[in-house]
Scaffold this active site. Structure first.
Site, PDB file in Angstrom:
ATOM      1  N   THR A  12       0.803  -1.230   0.000  1.00 58.83           N
ATOM      2  CA  THR A  12       0.000   0.000   0.000  1.00 58.83           C
ATOM      3  C   THR A  12       0.830   1.273   0.000  1.00 58.83           C
ATOM      4  OG1 THR A  12      -0.142  -0.214   2.394  1.00 58.83           O
ATOM      5  CG2 THR A  12      -2.021  -1.039   1.117  1.00 58.83           C
ATOM      6  N   PHE A  15       8.162   0.784  -0.835  1.00 59.69           N
ATOM      7  CA  PHE A  15       8.802  -0.225  -1.695  1.00 59.69           C
ATOM      8  C   PHE A  15       7.760  -1.146  -2.336  1.00 59.69           C
ATOM      9  CE2 PHE A  15      12.680  -0.452   1.454  1.00 59.69           C
ATOM     10  CZ  PHE A  15      13.000   0.857   1.155  1.00 59.69           C
ATOM     11  N   ARG A  36      -4.588  -1.285   4.591  1.00 62.09           N
ATOM     12  CA  ARG A  36      -5.424  -0.169   4.128  1.00 62.09           C
ATOM     13  C   ARG A  36      -6.193  -0.565   2.856  1.00 62.09           C
ATOM     14  NH1 ARG A  36      -0.738   4.299   4.641  1.00 62.09           N
ATOM     15  NH2 ARG A  36       0.499   2.432   4.287  1.00 62.09           N
ATOM     16  N   TYR A 152      14.267  -2.813  16.285  1.00 59.45           N
ATOM     17  CA  TYR A 152      14.171  -2.785  14.815  1.00 59.45           C
ATOM     18  C   TYR A 152      15.414  -3.451  14.218  1.00 59.45           C
ATOM     19  CZ  TYR A 152      13.729  -1.323   9.994  1.00 59.45           C
ATOM     20  OH  TYR A 152      13.640  -1.344   8.622  1.00 59.45           O
ATOM     21  N   LYS A 156      15.651  -7.069  11.914  1.00 59.12           N
ATOM     22  CA  LYS A 156      16.245  -7.175  10.576  1.00 59.12           C
ATOM     23  C   LYS A 156      17.459  -8.105  10.585  1.00 59.12           C
ATOM     24  CE  LYS A 156      13.202  -4.687   8.409  1.00 59.12           C
ATOM     25  NZ  LYS A 156      12.287  -5.303   7.434  1.00 59.12           N
TER      26      LYS A 156
HETATM   27  P1  NDP Z   1       6.227   2.122   4.190  1.00 57.49           P
HETATM   28  O1  NDP Z   1       5.792   2.537   5.558  1.00 57.49           O
HETATM   29  O2  NDP Z   1       6.067   3.077   3.075  1.00 57.49           O
HETATM   30  O3  NDP Z   1       5.535   0.736   3.789  1.00 57.49           O
HETATM   31  C1  NDP Z   1       5.348  -0.290   4.717  1.00 57.49           C
HETATM   32  C2  NDP Z   1       4.319  -1.267   4.186  1.00 57.49           C
HETATM   33  O4  NDP Z   1       4.182  -2.336   5.161  1.00 57.49           O
HETATM   34  C3  NDP Z   1       2.953  -0.647   4.009  1.00 57.49           C
HETATM   35  O5  NDP Z   1       2.382  -1.106   2.809  1.00 57.49           O
HETATM   36  C4  NDP Z   1       2.161  -1.178   5.197  1.00 57.49           C
HETATM   37  O6  NDP Z   1       0.797  -1.362   4.833  1.00 57.49           O
HETATM   38  C5  NDP Z   1       2.815  -2.532   5.427  1.00 57.49           C
HETATM   39  N1  NDP Z   1       2.616  -2.991   6.793  1.00 57.49           N
HETATM   40  C6  NDP Z   1       3.153  -2.492   7.929  1.00 57.49           C
HETATM   41  N2  NDP Z   1       2.679  -3.133   9.000  1.00 57.49           N
HETATM   42  C7  NDP Z   1       1.829  -4.079   8.537  1.00 57.49           C
HETATM   43  C8  NDP Z   1       1.010  -5.066   9.152  1.00 57.49           C
HETATM   44  N3  NDP Z   1       0.977  -5.235  10.481  1.00 57.49           N
HETATM   45  N4  NDP Z   1       0.233  -5.854   8.375  1.00 57.49           N
HETATM   46  C9  NDP Z   1       0.252  -5.702   7.031  1.00 57.49           C
HETATM   47  N5  NDP Z   1       1.002  -4.812   6.394  1.00 57.49           N
HETATM   48  C10 NDP Z   1       1.776  -3.989   7.130  1.00 57.49           C
HETATM   49  O7  NDP Z   1       7.768   1.739   4.371  1.00 57.49           O
HETATM   50  P2  NDP Z   1       8.850   1.100   3.366  1.00 57.49           P
HETATM   51  O8  NDP Z   1       8.313   0.897   2.030  1.00 57.49           O
HETATM   52  O9  NDP Z   1      10.079   1.922   3.517  1.00 57.49           O
HETATM   53  O10 NDP Z   1       9.107  -0.279   4.116  1.00 57.49           O
HETATM   54  C11 NDP Z   1       9.017  -1.530   3.483  1.00 57.49           C
HETATM   55  C12 NDP Z   1      10.013  -2.468   4.130  1.00 57.49           C
HETATM   56  O11 NDP Z   1      11.332  -1.965   3.911  1.00 57.49           O
HETATM   57  C13 NDP Z   1       9.884  -2.617   5.642  1.00 57.49           C
HETATM   58  O12 NDP Z   1      10.090  -3.965   5.974  1.00 57.49           O
HETATM   59  C14 NDP Z   1      11.011  -1.751   6.192  1.00 57.49           C
HETATM   60  O13 NDP Z   1      11.443  -2.200   7.448  1.00 57.49           O
HETATM   61  C15 NDP Z   1      12.052  -1.964   5.130  1.00 57.49           C
HETATM   62  N6  NDP Z   1      13.112  -0.969   5.008  1.00 57.49           N
HETATM   63  C16 NDP Z   1      12.833   0.359   4.852  1.00 57.49           C
HETATM   64  C17 NDP Z   1      13.863   1.264   4.706  1.00 57.49           C
HETATM   65  C18 NDP Z   1      13.627   2.729   4.601  1.00 57.49           C
HETATM   66  O14 NDP Z   1      14.550   3.517   4.910  1.00 57.49           O
HETATM   67  N7  NDP Z   1      12.461   3.182   4.155  1.00 57.49           N
HETATM   68  C19 NDP Z   1      15.265   0.823   4.649  1.00 57.49           C
HETATM   69  C20 NDP Z   1      15.438  -0.591   4.823  1.00 57.49           C
HETATM   70  C21 NDP Z   1      14.398  -1.452   4.967  1.00 57.49           C
HETATM   71  P3  NDP Z   1      -0.471  -0.916   5.712  1.00 57.49           P
HETATM   72  O15 NDP Z   1      -0.068   0.275   6.514  1.00 57.49           O
HETATM   73  O16 NDP Z   1      -1.534  -0.653   4.703  1.00 57.49           O
HETATM   74  O17 NDP Z   1      -0.757  -2.109   6.545  1.00 57.49           O
HETATM   75  C1  8X3 Z   2      15.558   1.419   7.567  1.00 53.78           C
HETATM   76  C2  8X3 Z   2      16.922   2.011   7.542  1.00 53.78           C
HETATM   77  O1  8X3 Z   2      18.754   3.016   8.988  1.00 53.78           O
HETATM   78  O2  8X3 Z   2      16.475   3.774   9.374  1.00 53.78           O
HETATM   79  O3  8X3 Z   2      15.631   0.052   7.700  1.00 53.78           O
HETATM   80  O4  8X3 Z   2      17.163   1.601  10.098  1.00 53.78           O
HETATM   81  S1  8X3 Z   2      17.338   2.625   9.077  1.00 53.78           S
END
Ligand code: NDP
Ligand code: 8X3
Length: 252
Positions: A12, A15, A36, A152, A156
């Site tokens: 939603t 990534f 969502r 967190y 990971k």
């Molecule tokens: P966003 O917050 O933009 O996206 C997170 C997604 O995860 C949303 O679609 C959300 O959907 C879904 N989500 C979260 N909790 C739940 C739940 N309990 N049940 C179902 N769906 C869930 O963040 P990112 O795109 O950045 O994050 C995606 C992944 O990448 C995560 O695992 C994050 O830890 C990882 N990551 C992110 C980084 C960054 O700097 N952005 C760097 C490294 C890793 P909804 O809210 O609709 O449920």
């Molecule tokens: C997201 C990157 O550095 O905020 O996983 O943990 S950081």
């Protein structure tokens, strides 16, 4: 040849959404998940309708809901070629002794348990077919600790080790497993981490060029298109403007 199917958890925003758009452009069928419903509906309408996109609205930390979502997949979406375990979140940046235990629990339930529930459900089908690909979204946080990262970072690190260990189990099955470990990327991640405090979230990206969601989608697409005999186990990518800091010392 019939279209391949990718299941993207957390489609939603960020990534997951970028991956959904890229794989849709390439003609894939999509199973998109998230909590969502409205955003899922919007993506379904935009990316090809019910014939190309199946949506499942559930909380990934709810095991029964995950099982139900898989059990009710329409026939045309039953064969999952790629599972992208992307749903996840960070909550807070407080030191360990001040953090909210509820936040810790939710990160464990989402980033670890949710990923496990989906993986365990999909794997037997992939092993039986002797083909399939699990792509996990880990993080640099699994490798490099930072103040306030505590749980967190721990979740990971789990994703990294679990990805490697599952590969060991899958040897001989042709099923591939990769762990992508992005650094700082501009998505809704920081709004979630700082509980909708936009000022604080914006500061994470201020004055530096972060990765964006399309960078990760391009990486996933590249991985999926590597030859079947190649398994990239771990792929860490950072913005050019991010690097690991020195060790920290407390001095009187
Ligand atoms: P966003 O917050 O933009 O996206 C997170 C997604 O995860 C949303 O679609 C959300 O959907 C879904 N989500 C979260 N909790 C739940 C739940 N309990 N049940 C179902 N769906 C869930 O963040 P990112 O795109 O950045 O994050 C995606 C992944 O990448 C995560 O695992 C994050 O830890 C990882 N990551 C992110 C980084 C960054 O700097 N952005 C760097 C490294 C890793 P909804 O809210 O609709 O449920
Ligand atoms: C997201 C990157 O550095 O905020 O996983 O943990 S950081």
């Amino acid at each position: 040849m019939s279209a391949k199917t990718i299941m993207i958890t957390g489609a939603t925003s960020g990534f997951g959404e970028a991956c959904a758009r890229l794989f849709a452009e390439q003609g894939w069928n999509l199973i998109l998940t998230g909590r969502r419903q409205q955003r899922l509906d919007q993506l379904q309408a935009e990316l090809g309708g019910v014939d190309k996109v199946h949506t499942c609205c559930f909380d990934i930390s709810d095991r029964a809901a995950v099982e139900q979502a898989f059990a009710s997949l329409p026939e045309a979406f039953c064969q999952i070629d790629v599972l992208l375990n992307n749903a996840g979140l960070a909550l807070g940046l407080e030191p360990a002794h001040q953090t909210r235990l509820d936040d810790w629990e939710m990160m464990v339930d989402t980033n670890i348990k949710g990923l496990l529930f989906c993986t365990r459900t999909v794997l037997p089908m992939m092993v039986e077919r002797k083909s399939g690909y699990i792509i996990n979204i880990g993080s640099v946080a699994g490798n490099w600790p930072y103040p306030g990262g505590n749980v967190y970072c721990g979740t990971k690190a789990f994703v990294r080790q679990f990805s490697l260990a599952v590969r060991a189990d899958l040897l001989g099955t042709n099923v591939r497993v990769s762990n992508i470990e992005p650094g700082n990327a501009e998505t809704e991640f920081s709004m979630v981490r700082f509980k909708e405090d936009k000022g604080r979230a914006d500061k994470v990206y201020e004055g530096t060029e972060a990765l964006n969601a399309n960078d990760i989608a391009d990486t996933v697409w590249w991985l999926v298109n590597t030859p079947p005999h190649v398994n990239v186990t771990t792929l860490e990518l950072m913005p050019t403007q991010e690097a690991n800091g020195p060790m920290a010392f407390y001095r009187e």
